[in-house]
Design a protein around this motif. Sequence first.
Motif, PDB file in Angstrom:
ATOM      1  N   ASN A 189      12.295   5.883   7.176  1.00 38.35           N
ATOM      2  CA  ASN A 189      11.167   6.195   6.313  1.00 38.35           C
ATOM      3  C   ASN A 189      11.324   7.597   5.750  1.00 38.35           C
ATOM      4  O   ASN A 189      12.155   8.384   6.227  1.00 38.35           O
ATOM      5  N   ILE A 190      10.494   7.919   4.769  1.00 39.35           N
ATOM      6  CA  ILE A 190      10.523   9.251   4.185  1.00 39.35           C
ATOM      7  C   ILE A 190       9.986  10.253   5.199  1.00 39.35           C
ATOM      8  O   ILE A 190       8.926  10.038   5.799  1.00 39.35           O
ATOM      9  N   ALA A 191      10.736  11.324   5.410  1.00 40.27           N
ATOM     10  CA  ALA A 191      10.339  12.331   6.387  1.00 40.27           C
ATOM     11  C   ALA A 191       9.101  13.073   5.906  1.00 40.27           C
ATOM     12  O   ALA A 191       8.926  13.325   4.718  1.00 40.27           O
ATOM     13  N   LYS A 192       8.255  13.426   6.846  1.00 42.75           N
ATOM     14  CA  LYS A 192       7.040  14.155   6.507  1.00 42.75           C
ATOM     15  C   LYS A 192       7.322  15.655   6.424  1.00 42.75           C
ATOM     16  O   LYS A 192       8.278  16.155   7.001  1.00 42.75           O
ATOM     17  N   ASN A 193       6.472  16.345   5.693  1.00 42.24           N
ATOM     18  CA  ASN A 193       6.543  17.808   5.564  1.00 42.24           C
ATOM     19  C   ASN A 193       7.843  18.294   4.929  1.00 42.24           C
ATOM     20  O   ASN A 193       8.319  19.385   5.213  1.00 42.24           O
ATOM     21  N   ILE A 194       8.442  17.435   4.097  1.00 46.93           N
ATOM     22  CA  ILE A 194       9.649  17.804   3.356  1.00 46.93           C
ATOM     23  C   ILE A 194       9.349  17.717   1.864  1.00 46.93           C
ATOM     24  O   ILE A 194       8.880  16.680   1.379  1.00 46.93           O
ATOM     25  N   GLU A 195       9.585  18.790   1.155  1.00 50.64           N
ATOM     26  CA  GLU A 195       9.365  18.783  -0.288  1.00 50.64           C
ATOM     27  C   GLU A 195      10.536  18.091  -0.992  1.00 50.64           C
ATOM     28  O   GLU A 195      11.686  18.455  -0.790  1.00 50.64           O
ATOM     29  N   LEU A 196      10.202  17.109  -1.806  1.00 50.19           N
ATOM     30  CA  LEU A 196      11.220  16.357  -2.533  1.00 50.19           C
ATOM     31  C   LEU A 196      10.830  16.252  -4.006  1.00 50.19           C
ATOM     32  O   LEU A 196       9.646  16.248  -4.343  1.00 50.19           O
ATOM     33  N   ASP A 197      11.845  16.145  -4.863  1.00 50.56           N
ATOM     34  CA  ASP A 197      11.566  15.896  -6.272  1.00 50.56           C
ATOM     35  C   ASP A 197      11.116  14.454  -6.439  1.00 50.56           C
ATOM     36  O   ASP A 197      11.391  13.582  -5.606  1.00 50.56           O
ATOM     37  N   VAL A 198      10.446  14.175  -7.535  1.00 51.51           N
ATOM     38  CA  VAL A 198       9.834  12.859  -7.733  1.00 51.51           C
ATOM     39  C   VAL A 198      10.877  11.752  -7.832  1.00 51.51           C
ATOM     40  O   VAL A 198      10.647  10.623  -7.367  1.00 51.51           O
ATOM     41  N   ASP A 199      12.053  12.037  -8.401  1.00 49.18           N
ATOM     42  CA  ASP A 199      13.088  11.003  -8.519  1.00 49.18           C
ATOM     43  C   ASP A 199      13.620  10.603  -7.147  1.00 49.18           C
ATOM     44  O   ASP A 199      13.860   9.409  -6.888  1.00 49.18           O
ATOM     45  N   SER A 200      13.818  11.574  -6.271  1.00 49.86           N
ATOM     46  CA  SER A 200      14.287  11.260  -4.916  1.00 49.86           C
ATOM     47  C   SER A 200      13.258  10.431  -4.166  1.00 49.86           C
ATOM     48  O   SER A 200      13.604   9.484  -3.441  1.00 49.86           O
ATOM     49  N   VAL A 201      11.969  10.767  -4.341  1.00 50.24           N
ATOM     50  CA  VAL A 201      10.917   9.994  -3.687  1.00 50.24           C
ATOM     51  C   VAL A 201      10.927   8.556  -4.198  1.00 50.24           C
ATOM     52  O   VAL A 201      10.819   7.595  -3.416  1.00 50.24           O
ATOM     53  N   GLY A 202      11.095   8.390  -5.509  1.00 54.24           N
ATOM     54  CA  GLY A 202      11.150   7.041  -6.070  1.00 54.24           C
ATOM     55  C   GLY A 202      12.311   6.243  -5.510  1.00 54.24           C
ATOM     56  O   GLY A 202      12.152   5.061  -5.161  1.00 54.24           O
ATOM     57  N   ILE A 203      13.476   6.871  -5.408  1.00 54.19           N
ATOM     58  CA  ILE A 203      14.654   6.189  -4.871  1.00 54.19           C
ATOM     59  C   ILE A 203      14.451   5.808  -3.415  1.00 54.19           C
ATOM     60  O   ILE A 203      14.778   4.689  -2.986  1.00 54.19           O
ATOM     61  N   LEU A 204      13.890   6.707  -2.625  1.00 50.53           N
ATOM     62  CA  LEU A 204      13.693   6.432  -1.201  1.00 50.53           C
ATOM     63  C   LEU A 204      12.675   5.323  -0.984  1.00 50.53           C
ATOM     64  O   LEU A 204      12.804   4.527  -0.033  1.00 50.53           O
ATOM     65  N   HIS A 205      11.658   5.237  -1.823  1.00 43.54           N
ATOM     66  CA  HIS A 205      10.726   4.120  -1.712  1.00 43.54           C
ATOM     67  C   HIS A 205      11.411   2.805  -2.053  1.00 43.54           C
ATOM     68  O   HIS A 205      11.190   1.788  -1.387  1.00 43.54           O
ATOM     69  N   LEU A 206      12.252   2.793  -3.072  1.00 40.98           N
ATOM     70  CA  LEU A 206      12.912   1.562  -3.489  1.00 40.98           C
ATOM     71  C   LEU A 206      13.862   1.019  -2.431  1.00 40.98           C
ATOM     72  O   LEU A 206      14.010  -0.195  -2.273  1.00 40.98           O
ATOM     73  N   ILE A 207      14.546   1.908  -1.691  1.00 46.91           N
ATOM     74  CA  ILE A 207      15.557   1.434  -0.729  1.00 46.91           C
ATOM     75  C   ILE A 207      14.980   1.267   0.683  1.00 46.91           C
ATOM     76  O   ILE A 207      15.706   0.891   1.598  1.00 46.91           O
ATOM     77  N   LYS A 208      13.692   1.541   0.824  1.00 46.53           N
ATOM     78  CA  LYS A 208      13.095   1.607   2.158  1.00 46.53           C
ATOM     79  C   LYS A 208      13.314   0.335   2.969  1.00 46.53           C
ATOM     80  O   LYS A 208      13.582   0.385   4.176  1.00 46.53           O
ATOM     81  N   TYR A 209      13.229  -0.816   2.351  1.00 49.24           N
ATOM     82  CA  TYR A 209      13.304  -2.080   3.089  1.00 49.24           C
ATOM     83  C   TYR A 209      14.612  -2.830   2.850  1.00 49.24           C
ATOM     84  O   TYR A 209      14.713  -4.028   3.118  1.00 49.24           O
ATOM     85  N   ILE A 210      15.614  -2.135   2.340  1.00 52.56           N
ATOM     86  CA  ILE A 210      16.920  -2.760   2.107  1.00 52.56           C
ATOM     87  C   ILE A 210      17.872  -2.346   3.221  1.00 52.56           C
ATOM     88  O   ILE A 210      18.139  -1.158   3.418  1.00 52.56           O
ATOM     89  N   GLU A 211      18.387  -3.306   3.965  1.00 48.45           N
ATOM     90  CA  GLU A 211      19.236  -3.042   5.122  1.00 48.45           C
ATOM     91  C   GLU A 211      20.718  -3.094   4.750  1.00 48.45           C
ATOM     92  O   GLU A 211      21.116  -3.794   3.813  1.00 48.45           O
ATOM     93  N   VAL A 212      21.508  -2.370   5.519  1.00 50.63           N
ATOM     94  CA  VAL A 212      22.956  -2.342   5.336  1.00 50.63           C
ATOM     95  C   VAL A 212      23.606  -3.294   6.328  1.00 50.63           C
ATOM     96  O   VAL A 212      23.225  -3.338   7.505  1.00 50.63           O
ATOM     97  N   GLY A 251       0.782  -1.220   0.000  1.00 51.98           N
ATOM     98  CA  GLY A 251       0.000   0.000   0.000  1.00 51.98           C
ATOM     99  C   GLY A 251       0.815   1.273   0.000  1.00 51.98           C
ATOM    100  O   GLY A 251       0.272   2.365   0.207  1.00 51.98           O
ATOM    101  N   VAL A 252       2.124   1.140  -0.257  1.00 52.10           N
ATOM    102  CA  VAL A 252       2.996   2.318  -0.258  1.00 52.10           C
ATOM    103  C   VAL A 252       2.821   3.118  -1.544  1.00 52.10           C
ATOM    104  O   VAL A 252       2.807   4.344  -1.544  1.00 52.10           O
ATOM    105  N   ILE A 253       2.711   2.411  -2.673  1.00 53.88           N
ATOM    106  CA  ILE A 253       2.485   3.065  -3.965  1.00 53.88           C
ATOM    107  C   ILE A 253       1.266   2.414  -4.615  1.00 53.88           C
ATOM    108  O   ILE A 253       0.782   1.368  -4.161  1.00 53.88           O
ATOM    109  N   SER A 254       0.811   3.016  -5.687  1.00 51.31           N
ATOM    110  CA  SER A 254      -0.314   2.437  -6.420  1.00 51.31           C
ATOM    111  C   SER A 254      -0.130   2.697  -7.908  1.00 51.31           C
ATOM    112  O   SER A 254       0.559   3.650  -8.310  1.00 51.31           O
ATOM    113  N   GLY A 255      -0.705   1.814  -8.719  1.00 50.85           N
ATOM    114  CA  GLY A 255      -0.716   2.017 -10.161  1.00 50.85           C
ATOM    115  C   GLY A 255       0.440   1.384 -10.908  1.00 50.85           C
ATOM    116  O   GLY A 255       0.520   1.542 -12.136  1.00 50.85           O
ATOM    117  N   PHE A 256       1.314   0.660 -10.225  1.00 48.83           N
ATOM    118  CA  PHE A 256       2.464   0.087 -10.917  1.00 48.83           C
ATOM    119  C   PHE A 256       2.041  -0.961 -11.950  1.00 48.83           C
ATOM    120  O   PHE A 256       2.465  -0.918 -13.106  1.00 48.83           O
TER     121      PHE A 256
END
Length: 517
Positions: free
Chosen positions: A159-182, A69-74
Amino acid sequence: MAIKLDKQEKNFRNELVFAADAKAVNLDHTLTNLFMLMRNDGKRVKVKVTKEHTFETMHKYLESLENRGVISGFKENFEAADCWLRSNLLTLVNRGNIQNEKIASLRPVHLENYRIRNIAQARDYNTADQIFLMLRKQPGILNSLKDYLNKGWDNATKNIAKNIELDVDSVGILHLIKYIEVDLKTSSLLKNVRPVLEAQADLLCDDILRLLVYKDDIPRSVFIEYLRTLIGFHLSLYTQKLIHLLPKMIEAGTRNIQDDWSIIVDVTDNLDSKVSLYACEDMEMTLNALYEYVKSTFEINAVYWRSEFSSQPNMDTIDDILAVLKNRPENFDMYYESKLDTILHNMDDEDDRKSVLNHIQYETSSFDKYVQTLVKAKGAYQYRYYHQFIDNISQKNTDYGFLADGRSRRHTRRAVLGSRLLETLVQLLVLEPQDSGGFKSHSLSIDELITALRRRYGIIINGMLEPRFKDADVQTLTAFRENVEAFKNKLRQIGFYTDLSDAYILQKIRPRYNLDV
């Protein structure tokens, strides 16, 4: 010729001299690995992903995000999403080659992009190490850059911080790495060493500080482009200066020598320009100095491997090594005589042994004979790949380039200022430091800009003020006059310079942004 060296002797790279390997470098990979070092305080880390990242695995990440439920329409817009991945979010090797195309990493748009990368395809050959060592000299600037690049990501909540304006590419990258651990357990820490050219490191830091002045006024994609351009430019500057200055440091026994490096830059975009003769000669001098640079590096390595010859047993600074090379202690040669004998003994071919002995016959000490043997064994390799390395970091023959050449021997390498590189440098130079701190944008005359480029970076556009051209002939005067006119035209093309009047005093380089920060 087969000259058998041990593992230590084969290693040319030394962080005390220069942390990078001379290889075919991609600056996007340099940024990705630099972001990893910045994010993890100088550690190279691995991520907890067992398989190689492919387009199939990227599609699975997006499917998983949609199922959560993080994204929709893929699924409904699969082709558009795949096109977005390819064009905006991923750095590819062999792009367009269906059989060999592979993912290297996410594009270096955000500090966390390194979490999705294929190490084999995203190799930076330790160029990121060199940049990080230079930036670490000014921790405040390093942290400011880190904070900007990490904008929008909450490290505490992962997680992605709230109330921060980001470009769409940065948002896409942050969603992709959200569940990848170091995996920090497999990390390797970069050595804490000082750059040999500390003034050059300070210059990079100051340029990054000036670039950060624009962080709220330019799009993130433009900022990243400027950053990438600066990284390549400063790597090229540092490499060329090191090639020129390191042999002089060894001769003087100290790093505290005059920085007399400079280079004539051809800004005409014409390979047959009058000034190209002088620009090509300067670049040729740099490349011809590679032999002495390689020899100097092997001299430093040879002492570093046997640090007990120093008055400080745990010798780990370049200053200690230079002092030893200048004032060699007693019995200095005994160890190197043994090392040389071992190399000669392990050579199976008698003709090869005679060739080595003939090569070193004019050296007076065992140390010098040993170093010359190393140069004979590995020098040609370094010489060949340093040409390619300088081409890559200088972004040769591109709008971002500091170097250009033609496809024939007639048009050899020369320093240039690509339009994007010039734009980046002008954006920094129109900022004037304030006594109270911060910067303020201001106008510059053409002469002031040319002087600033010469004073700050060693870039010569008008050589008539240089001592070496004090007795210049008409041909030389004409060459530099044409170079200055071409420089004006290039500034007009990128929108910084307009002739509003015939009065010279009114012909100014005007900033794009009126800043006072």
